[in-house]
Design an enzyme around this catalytic site. Structure first.
Site, PDB file in Angstrom:
ATOM      1  N   TRP A 110     -14.719  24.174  40.118  1.00 54.50           N
ATOM      2  CA  TRP A 110     -13.781  23.115  39.721  1.00 54.50           C
ATOM      3  C   TRP A 110     -14.552  21.821  39.488  1.00 54.50           C
ATOM      4  O   TRP A 110     -15.561  21.553  40.145  1.00 54.50           O
ATOM      5  CB  TRP A 110     -12.756  22.838  40.807  1.00 54.50           C
ATOM      6  CG  TRP A 110     -11.719  23.856  41.143  1.00 54.50           C
ATOM      7  CD1 TRP A 110     -10.791  23.734  42.146  1.00 54.50           C
ATOM      8  CD2 TRP A 110     -11.446  25.133  40.546  1.00 54.50           C
ATOM      9  NE1 TRP A 110      -9.997  24.861  42.195  1.00 54.50           N
ATOM     10  CE2 TRP A 110     -10.377  25.723  41.225  1.00 54.50           C
ATOM     11  CE3 TRP A 110     -12.024  25.833  39.500  1.00 54.50           C
ATOM     12  CZ2 TRP A 110      -9.875  26.975  40.881  1.00 54.50           C
ATOM     13  CZ3 TRP A 110     -11.528  27.084  39.167  1.00 54.50           C
ATOM     14  CH2 TRP A 110     -10.463  27.621  39.848  1.00 54.50           C
ATOM     15  N   ASN A 222      -7.310  24.972  35.349  1.00 51.99           N
ATOM     16  CA  ASN A 222      -7.152  26.285  35.962  1.00 51.99           C
ATOM     17  C   ASN A 222      -5.672  26.616  36.123  1.00 51.99           C
ATOM     18  O   ASN A 222      -4.929  25.906  36.792  1.00 51.99           O
ATOM     19  CB  ASN A 222      -7.821  26.312  37.344  1.00 51.99           C
ATOM     20  CG  ASN A 222      -7.592  27.638  38.049  1.00 51.99           C
ATOM     21  OD1 ASN A 222      -7.992  28.696  37.570  1.00 51.99           O
ATOM     22  ND2 ASN A 222      -6.905  27.606  39.193  1.00 51.99           N
ATOM     23  N   GLU A 223      -5.246  27.671  35.458  1.00 51.24           N
ATOM     24  CA  GLU A 223      -3.906  28.255  35.588  1.00 51.24           C
ATOM     25  C   GLU A 223      -2.771  27.249  35.354  1.00 51.24           C
ATOM     26  O   GLU A 223      -1.972  26.952  36.237  1.00 51.24           O
ATOM     27  CB  GLU A 223      -3.749  28.932  36.947  1.00 51.24           C
ATOM     28  CG  GLU A 223      -4.730  30.084  37.127  1.00 51.24           C
ATOM     29  CD  GLU A 223      -4.523  30.881  38.405  1.00 51.24           C
ATOM     30  OE1 GLU A 223      -3.785  30.418  39.296  1.00 51.24           O
ATOM     31  OE2 GLU A 223      -5.112  31.971  38.505  1.00 51.24           O
ATOM     32  N   GLU A 341     -11.336  35.791  36.288  1.00 48.32           N
ATOM     33  CA  GLU A 341     -10.888  35.694  37.673  1.00 48.32           C
ATOM     34  C   GLU A 341     -10.007  36.885  38.012  1.00 48.32           C
ATOM     35  O   GLU A 341      -8.961  37.086  37.395  1.00 48.32           O
ATOM     36  CB  GLU A 341     -10.114  34.379  37.863  1.00 48.32           C
ATOM     37  CG  GLU A 341      -9.789  34.013  39.276  1.00 48.32           C
ATOM     38  CD  GLU A 341      -8.992  32.715  39.360  1.00 48.32           C
ATOM     39  OE1 GLU A 341      -7.853  32.761  39.873  1.00 48.32           O
ATOM     40  OE2 GLU A 341      -9.491  31.665  38.889  1.00 48.32           O
ATOM     41  N   TRP A 384     -13.089  36.946  42.431  1.00 49.56           N
ATOM     42  CA  TRP A 384     -12.749  35.883  43.379  1.00 49.56           C
ATOM     43  C   TRP A 384     -12.723  36.527  44.752  1.00 49.56           C
ATOM     44  O   TRP A 384     -12.032  37.512  44.945  1.00 49.56           O
ATOM     45  CB  TRP A 384     -11.372  35.321  43.048  1.00 49.56           C
ATOM     46  CG  TRP A 384     -10.972  34.183  43.919  1.00 49.56           C
ATOM     47  CD1 TRP A 384     -10.547  34.228  45.224  1.00 49.56           C
ATOM     48  CD2 TRP A 384     -10.953  32.797  43.554  1.00 49.56           C
ATOM     49  NE1 TRP A 384     -10.281  32.982  45.696  1.00 49.56           N
ATOM     50  CE2 TRP A 384     -10.518  32.081  44.690  1.00 49.56           C
ATOM     51  CE3 TRP A 384     -11.276  32.099  42.405  1.00 49.56           C
ATOM     52  CZ2 TRP A 384     -10.379  30.681  44.687  1.00 49.56           C
ATOM     53  CZ3 TRP A 384     -11.134  30.733  42.411  1.00 49.56           C
ATOM     54  CH2 TRP A 384     -10.686  30.037  43.532  1.00 49.56           C
TER      55      TRP A 384
END
Length: 720
Positions: A110, A222-223, A341, A384
């Site tokens: 991140w 992210n997502e 992921e 992950w």
């Protein structure tokens, strides 16, 4: 940090690096002479392949949590603990070395912090430079380990700096997370954050992030989720933000970072995960539309995730179907696809075992490899998440390895390593490639003049030689009684270069390594710290504040106890970094204490980030294993603790060198010593201090109290 475990870690890294080098030598020779792979940006070449220079590149990815915090040296990690005796930077180095040795080549992280104690962006546009240096460190280490990095600018879920925090910064209770994609103020804050990351200059190696080939790709978010939003909301946001990113950085690839749901096309709707049995078709309500979201010409490749437990699709047929659907759409988009992921719960309460995880990892990896081997749009995959030996998962994941933690000895990791090594066989030259120009390399600065005693790995580094290599490299002259840096092997020590602990300390003088970073509850523990610290001859201790300050004569082991630098000045609060030390100061005035209380300087502070640490004059602090009484300070009587003056050993840890003992008297028992005073010394009652020892003739409340600056209610005890 002075730990023997660091030497073991260094040996392990050397072995792993050797294996990595051997694996690299087996790779096919490039079609044209080219620079090392680390000097080329990843690009999309012919056949939808990723390429570095003119070599095809198939990403074998692992996801790593809290990289910025670990790189900054945070003493605690929120998601998975630091292994015992391992620092955050050491954790990153070790993980990169293990991954590279296993054939992994890409780490996904991140571009924000996730722990509220170590925020990177504390408010819109306001950044903690100490935390930011953790990302600099991670990128520099990745370059050294030949690892590529995927950076997601922000996370949808995290409340610390993710989407919920951007919404909270508006102070508008009418907004929710869906407004992140349409609110003008939030969108501007997001763009500002993107610009801050892309234009940052690495304080260690001088690379501007936009020109650092270590970065494989940026990820918008992210997502992303925009629940019950109008169709196209996320796609419109992606168009806007992707175009903005490309105005700042044309060197790096860009993707979205979403899970990969569909919301508009009827045929794809059937491919969405559905809650079972007979549950709601929830995925189309989340705002994602895989084809539309990746259609922007500024999006270079598509990516998707696979979470069978989270989506309640734990059945063997779902992963192959999910992968196949995205391979199909990658071909439609004419863009590479990454399964960046995936994971599988290990949770006894959910009836999910390690054997179940192994089964699903094999299904997923076998499926992915078949599509890659057949030349489809799928070009890589990532799991992950990667745990180091000794890491413990969070309590809300049941501790142990948590829900998703995978150790390098786990079967799932071995399966992924095998997958990675098979992908490496495809990293062959592209005969149609026109070799691009390598990335520009920043001019290296020679910072050797800042080294401490000429030792490599000490002093300062970075493009302006102003970045302290270590947490502190302390070698200052001080007044008659000055502060001694707190030792690393003592009660009350915990390392925190981020400043988070110091910023909340009750005593603002806990700076530059002075004072105990963690609470010290007893005078005995404070005295043990003094015995463990070269140059310490007295302490000030406050039980109520749990503070322990160490005092001594001027030496290389002490830091100045004069008035701290004013705020805004070099070394002061909110000021620039402390100036690079110049030539050594003239010798300090003779110390008025007995000569043996002023030991000759024999310790230095050396870069704890460095792997090569053993030097001929490397200091050897007393290992706890050589001083058993120090293990039981709470139970052992004072005489047995302080009569054994365990402070400095030779390198073999067999010969106890001369060192003053510690004299101690219980509160209120003046003149009744547990250890005999040396000749010429006597006990001196000092107002506000339980007991002190000083040269005979020192008046009560005189020079000793003034020099030690003991606060009311503290106890000052001279070594004797």
């Amino acid at each position: 940090m002075m730990r023997s475990v660091l030497m073991l870690a260094a040996v392990a890294i050397d072995l792993l690096a050797s294996r990595t080098a051997a694996l690299r030598q087996l790779a096919a020779a490039p079609a044209q002479a080219q620079a090392p792979s680390g000097d080329y940006f990843v690009q999309v070449g012919s056949g939808l392949d990723f390429e570095i220079g003119c070599d095809k590149f198939f990403p074998a990815i692992w996801n790593q949590w809290e990289v910025i915090e670990a790189g900054a040296g945070a003493p605690f990690l929120l998601g998975a603990s630091l292994p015992p005796g391992v620092t955050g930077p050491e954790l990153l180095r070790n993980q990169m070395a293990r991954a590279a040795a296993a054939g992994l080549n890409t780490m996904r992280i991140w571009g924000q912090a996730v722990d509220p104690m170590y925020q990177l962006q504390t408010s819109p546009g306001v950044y903690n430079e100490l935390i930011f240096s953790g990302l600099d460190y991670a990128l520099d280490q990745a370059r050294q380990h030949n690892i590529k990095i995927v950076i997601a600018f922000i996370d949808n879920w995290n409340v610390v700096e993710g989407v919920p925090k951007y919404v909270a910064w508006t102070n508008n209770s009418a907004l929710n997370s869906s407004d992140f994609f349409t609110d003008p103020q939030i969108m501007q804050w997001y763009q500002n954050h993107v610009k801050t990351l892309i234009t940052r200059v690495n304080t260690i190696n001088g690379y501007t992030y936009s020109e650092d080939p270590t970065i494989f790709a940026w990820e918008l978010i992210n997502e992303p989720r925009c629940q019950y939003c109008a169709n196209g909301t996320i796609a419109t946001w992606v168009d806007t933000m992707a175009a903005y990113v490309k105005t700042l950085d044309k060197n790096h690839l860009l993707t979205v970072g979403e899970e990969g749901f569909w919301s508009t096309t009827a045929s794809q709707l059937l491919d969405n995960p559905i809650y079972e049995p007979g549950g709601s078709n929830w995925a189309p309500t989340q705002g994602q539309d895989f084809l539309a979201d990746h259609s922007s010409p500024n999006i270079d490749f598509s990516s998707f995730h696979l979470w069978i437990d989270n989506w309640n699709t734990v059945r063997p047929d779902f992963p192959p179907q999910w992968i196949a659907s995205h391979v199909r759409d990658g071909a439609i988009l004419k863009k590479p696809v990454l399964l960046e992921e995936f994971g599988k719960w290990v949770n006894a309460t959910a009836n999910s075992s390690i054997a179940d995880r192994n089964t699903y990892f094999k299904i997923i990896l076998d499926t992915a490899f078949q599509y890659i081997a057949n030349g489809s749009a799928l070009k890589g995959a990532g799991f992950w998440q990667f745990y180091a030996p000794g890491q413990i998962g969070p309590a809300n994941e049941g501790l142990g390895e948590g829900l998703y933690g995978i150790l390098p000895t786990d079967q799932a990791f071995l399966e992924f390593s095998d997958f990675a090594e098979k992908l490496a066989a495809f990293n062959t030259p592209d005969p149609s490639c026109q070799l691009p120009a390598p990335a520009p390399i920043p001019k290296a600065q020679n910072c050797s003049s800042t080294e401490v005693r000429g030792l490599p790995g000490t002093g300062y580094e970075g493009p302006t030689c102003s970045q302290d290599i270590d947490d502190q490299t302390a070698s200052y002259q001080g007044p008659l009684i000055c502060d001694v840096a707190y030792p690393h092997l003592a009660p009350g020590f915990i390392f925190d270069p981020t400043g988070a602990l110091n910023s909340t300390a009750s005593n603002s003088s806990k700076q530059l390594g002075v004072g105990n970073p963690a609470p010290v509850n007893t005078l005995e523990d404070c005295l043990i710290a003094c015995e463990s610290a070269p140059g310490c001859s007295s302490v000030t201790f406050s039980a109520s504040a749990q503070n322990c300050f160490l005092k001594g004569c001027p030496s290389n082991n002490t830091v100045t106890c004069s008035t701290p630098p004013p705020p805004g000045s070099p070394g002061g609060i909110n000021g620039p970094p402390e100036l690079v030390p110049g030539p050594p100061a003239p010798a300090a005035p003779p110390c008025n204490l007995a000569p043996y209380l002023c030991p000759l300087p024999s310790y230095i502070y050396v870069n704890y980030y460095s792997i090569a640490r053993r030097e001929s004059d490397w200091p050897h602090q007393c290992p706890l294993s050589c001083c058993p009484n120090m293990h039981n300070s709470g139970q052992a009587d004072s005489a047995s603790i302080f009569a054994s003056t365990c402070a400095m050993y030779n390198p073999e840890c067999t010969t106890l060198q001369a060192n003053p003992g510690i004299a101690l008297s219980p509160s209120g028992v003046a003149g009744k010593e547990l250890v005999n005073l040396p000749s010429g010394y006597a006990s001196v009652p000092v107002p506000g201090i339980d007991l002190a020892f000083a040269p005979s003739g020192t008046p009560a409340g005189g020079a000793l109290q003034q020099a030690a600056q003991a606060p009311s209610g503290s106890a000052t005890v001279e070594a004797g």
